[in-house]
Design a protein around this motif. Structure first.
Motif, PDB file in Angstrom:
ATOM      1  N   ASP A 119      -4.011  14.402  -7.312  1.00  0.00           N
ATOM      2  CA  ASP A 119      -3.679  14.450  -8.745  1.00  0.00           C
ATOM      3  C   ASP A 119      -3.358  13.077  -9.326  1.00  0.00           C
ATOM      4  O   ASP A 119      -3.015  12.951 -10.508  1.00  0.00           O
ATOM      5  CB  ASP A 119      -2.511  15.407  -9.003  1.00  0.00           C
ATOM      6  N   GLY A 120      -3.438  12.026  -8.483  1.00  0.00           N
ATOM      7  CA  GLY A 120      -3.180  10.669  -8.960  1.00  0.00           C
ATOM      8  C   GLY A 120      -1.762  10.190  -8.754  1.00  0.00           C
ATOM      9  O   GLY A 120      -1.403   9.091  -9.195  1.00  0.00           O
ATOM     10  N   SER A 121      -0.924  10.953  -8.075  1.00  0.00           N
ATOM     11  CA  SER A 121       0.439  10.484  -7.793  1.00  0.00           C
ATOM     12  C   SER A 121       0.418   9.507  -6.619  1.00  0.00           C
ATOM     13  O   SER A 121      -0.316   9.700  -5.643  1.00  0.00           O
ATOM     14  CB  SER A 121       1.372  11.656  -7.500  1.00  0.00           C
ATOM     15  N   VAL A 122       1.226   8.454  -6.731  1.00  0.00           N
ATOM     16  CA  VAL A 122       1.296   7.402  -5.713  1.00  0.00           C
ATOM     17  C   VAL A 122       2.537   7.644  -4.864  1.00  0.00           C
ATOM     18  O   VAL A 122       3.665   7.617  -5.354  1.00  0.00           O
ATOM     19  CB  VAL A 122       1.351   6.008  -6.356  1.00  0.00           C
ATOM     20  N   ASN A 123       2.323   7.890  -3.559  1.00  0.00           N
ATOM     21  CA  ASN A 123       3.384   8.224  -2.610  1.00  0.00           C
ATOM     22  C   ASN A 123       3.568   7.108  -1.591  1.00  0.00           C
ATOM     23  O   ASN A 123       2.675   6.283  -1.379  1.00  0.00           O
ATOM     24  CB  ASN A 123       3.042   9.517  -1.864  1.00  0.00           C
ATOM     25  N   TYR A 124       4.714   7.127  -0.927  1.00  0.00           N
ATOM     26  CA  TYR A 124       4.961   6.163   0.149  1.00  0.00           C
ATOM     27  C   TYR A 124       3.984   6.373   1.304  1.00  0.00           C
ATOM     28  O   TYR A 124       3.429   5.421   1.853  1.00  0.00           O
ATOM     29  CB  TYR A 124       6.393   6.316   0.654  1.00  0.00           C
ATOM     30  N   CYS A 125       3.762   7.642   1.695  1.00  0.00           N
ATOM     31  CA  CYS A 125       2.909   7.969   2.841  1.00  0.00           C
ATOM     32  C   CYS A 125       2.207   9.294   2.584  1.00  0.00           C
ATOM     33  O   CYS A 125       2.713  10.152   1.851  1.00  0.00           O
ATOM     34  CB  CYS A 125       3.754   8.053   4.105  1.00  0.00           C
ATOM     35  N   HIS A 126       1.051   9.485   3.223  1.00  0.00           N
ATOM     36  CA  HIS A 126       0.299  10.719   3.009  1.00  0.00           C
ATOM     37  C   HIS A 126       1.008  11.947   3.575  1.00  0.00           C
ATOM     38  O   HIS A 126       0.715  13.071   3.149  1.00  0.00           O
ATOM     39  CB  HIS A 126      -1.113  10.600   3.593  1.00  0.00           C
ATOM     40  N   VAL A 127       1.954  11.772   4.500  1.00  0.00           N
ATOM     41  CA  VAL A 127       2.676  12.943   4.999  1.00  0.00           C
ATOM     42  C   VAL A 127       3.641  13.489   3.947  1.00  0.00           C
ATOM     43  O   VAL A 127       4.192  14.579   4.109  1.00  0.00           O
ATOM     44  CB  VAL A 127       3.442  12.637   6.309  1.00  0.00           C
ATOM     45  N   HIS A 128       3.844  12.743   2.861  1.00  0.00           N
ATOM     46  CA  HIS A 128       4.744  13.184   1.799  1.00  0.00           C
ATOM     47  C   HIS A 128       4.040  13.990   0.710  1.00  0.00           C
ATOM     48  O   HIS A 128       4.705  14.458  -0.225  1.00  0.00           O
ATOM     49  CB  HIS A 128       5.432  11.973   1.162  1.00  0.00           C
ATOM     50  N   PHE A 129       2.725  14.156   0.815  1.00  0.00           N
ATOM     51  CA  PHE A 129       2.024  14.927  -0.204  1.00  0.00           C
ATOM     52  C   PHE A 129       2.622  16.330  -0.306  1.00  0.00           C
ATOM     53  O   PHE A 129       2.772  17.031   0.697  1.00  0.00           O
ATOM     54  CB  PHE A 129       0.537  15.032   0.117  1.00  0.00           C
ATOM     55  N   GLY A 132       0.804  -1.213   0.000  1.00  0.00           N
ATOM     56  CA  GLY A 132       0.000   0.000   0.000  1.00  0.00           C
ATOM     57  C   GLY A 132       0.831   1.254   0.000  1.00  0.00           C
ATOM     58  O   GLY A 132       2.059   1.228  -0.028  1.00  0.00           O
ATOM     59  N   GLY A 133       0.121   2.356   0.041  1.00  0.00           N
ATOM     60  CA  GLY A 133       0.747   3.669   0.050  1.00  0.00           C
ATOM     61  C   GLY A 133      -0.336   4.715   0.081  1.00  0.00           C
ATOM     62  O   GLY A 133      -1.439   4.472   0.575  1.00  0.00           O
ATOM     63  N   ALA A 134      -0.046   5.877  -0.468  1.00  0.00           N
ATOM     64  CA  ALA A 134      -0.982   6.987  -0.444  1.00  0.00           C
ATOM     65  C   ALA A 134      -1.108   7.580  -1.845  1.00  0.00           C
ATOM     66  O   ALA A 134      -0.097   7.758  -2.541  1.00  0.00           O
ATOM     67  CB  ALA A 134      -0.504   8.049   0.542  1.00  0.00           C
TER      68      ALA A 134
END
Length: 446
Positions: free
Chosen positions: A347-357, A341-343
């Protein structure tokens, strides 16, 4: 017969008294291994020195060898002991069979929480229909390629219920589509719960939507940090809406970020949540100093309330979680990030964690990258989960806490490490008291 076999105790055992007659034992590296022992049974366990055979133990205690053997075989089922040195530990599977994503549905929020970590808050509206459909397309592609059986979407923000109408259309479509290819879709709203209508309640019941609610405390403790843009507090609205969800039997849990500002109110909040019989989690604030003496005091008072409630039949193990600790299930890492999983940003970008938005230094991939499925994006993105200290890797509780949140570790360990060492045994004790209460109640009925 196994009479000459030598029982070996797990090096990850935790053994503590419950009362004058009972002891609990748990292998902190084996899931759901907690057992209640009588004092006589605990004496046998204590006598195991990894050298003495079953027959010698039976002679020592004057107990029939077959009885001792049967008892040790029971302990061996959950690796309290083994008859060799091959103790298992939670291991990372070769590939995921399910996925779990945090979805940033919108940057818009109707509250102005003082500690909000979303750097892009209120800069853009909600996720577009094109992005939602691309998410569904990627889920379909990944399920077919990987043979996934379930996907969970945690719809967050900003405030996700401000985007309800868009997701009201998407969720049924996605559920039907994935079900047709053998995959179950679960959805939950991670919400401040200041928005709730009859339409939302009816939809949630029909489609099995669950709720995770942010709750900082009762009345003033909550209102000090979670206010509307007008400055008005939000607790009274949340209390009403929470009771509405419970009245309609909609699955709901609360999460409280414990800070210096709400510490003193923690026991009162605990009593409130126990009375409502709602699952709740207490998380220690990240990236901010906290008074350790006060934290210990008010957490202890809160756990004393839980201990009393267990005596009245309250189900502690099903109702409370402390930080990222997983004392029963255990795990090979703290959360799904980096493996299953991830975040996913608005805009549709897949991140490691939501704190990285909003953090451009992090490696992320777009849902519109046509050459990768969702698992590819997870595997090739940023990774933090294996950055653990040597202390953590040799710790008895390493499978319980997994070094805490990977993003907020300091020198490879959770900043609350010493606190965990104090409270993990207490959490196991409360689980044991709950188990003992259930056993005693069953005997009374029988």
């Amino acid at each position: 017969m196994m009479k000459t076999f030598v029982p070996i105790k797990s090096p990850q055992l935790l053994v503590r008294p419950i009362d004058d007659q009972h002891v609990f034992v748990v292998n902190c590296a084996y899931p759901n291994s907690l057992r209640i022992l009588s004092r006589a049974q605990s004496d046998i366990l204590a006598a195991i020195d990894n050298q003495t055979s079953i027959v010698a133990l039976s002679e020592k205690f004057g107990i029939a060898t077959d009885v001792v053997e049967e008892f040790l075989n029971l302990l061996a089922r959950t690796e309290i002991i083994r008859f060799d040195q091959q103790f298992s530990v939670p291991r990372k599977p070769a590939s995921p069979k399910s996925l779990n994503f945090w979805i940033h549905t919108t940057n818009r929020c109707n509250l102005t929480c003082s500690y909000c970590y979303i750097s892009t808050l209120n800069t853009t509206p909600g996720m577009s229909e094109a992005t939602r459909q691309q998410l569904l397309s990627k889920m379909i592609e990944t399920v077919r390629k990987r043979g996934l059986t379930s996907i969970k979407l945690r719809l967050a923000g900003g405030e996700p219920l401000s985007q309800f109408k868009a997701w009201k259309t998407f969720i049924p479509q996605a559920k039907r589509t994935l079900k047709d290819i053998g995959c179950q879709l679960e959805c939950s709203f991670i919400t401040n719960l200041t928005i709730l209508t009859n339409e939302i309640v009816a939809f949630s019941k029909e489609y099995g939507i669950s709720y995770g609610i942010s709750l900082d405390g009762l009345d003033v403790d909550h209102d000090n940090t979670r206010t509307f843009k007008s400055g008005a507090g939000s607790f009274s609205i949340i209390d009403r809406n929470l009771r509405t969800l419970l009245a309609h039997h909609i699955p709901v849990s609360t999460n409280t970020v414990v800070t210096n500002s709400n510490l003193a109110g923690l026991p009162r909040l605990t009593r409130y949540l126990i009375d409502l019989d709602v699952p709740f989690r207490y998380s220690i604030v990240k990236g901010e100093a906290i008074d350790t003496d006060m934290l210990d005091q008010y957490l202890s008072e809160s756990y004393d309330l839980m201990k009393d409630a267990i005596g009245q039949g309250w189900r502690f193990s099903q109702r409370h979680q402390f930080c990222d600790l997983k004392p029963s299930e255990l795990g090979f890492q703290t959360c799904a990030s980096g493996f299953s999983g991830g975040a996913i940003y608005v805009d549709g970008s897949v991140n490691y964690c939501h704190v990285h938005f909003g953090d451009e230094s992090q490696v992320s991939y777009s849902l519109f990258a046509t050459d990768m499925d969702l698992v590819d994006m997870i595997q090739q993105g940023s990774h933090y989960e294996d950055m653990k200290s040597q202390d953590c890797q040799s710790c008895r509780y390493r499978s319980v806490c997994n070094s805490g949140c990977p993003v907020y570790r300091v020198n490879g360990k959770d900043p609350q490490c010493s606190l965990y060492h104090r409270f993990i045994p207490l959490i196991y004790e409360l689980q044991a008291r709950e188990r003992l209460k259930l056993l005693q109640d069953c005997r009374m009925i029988a």
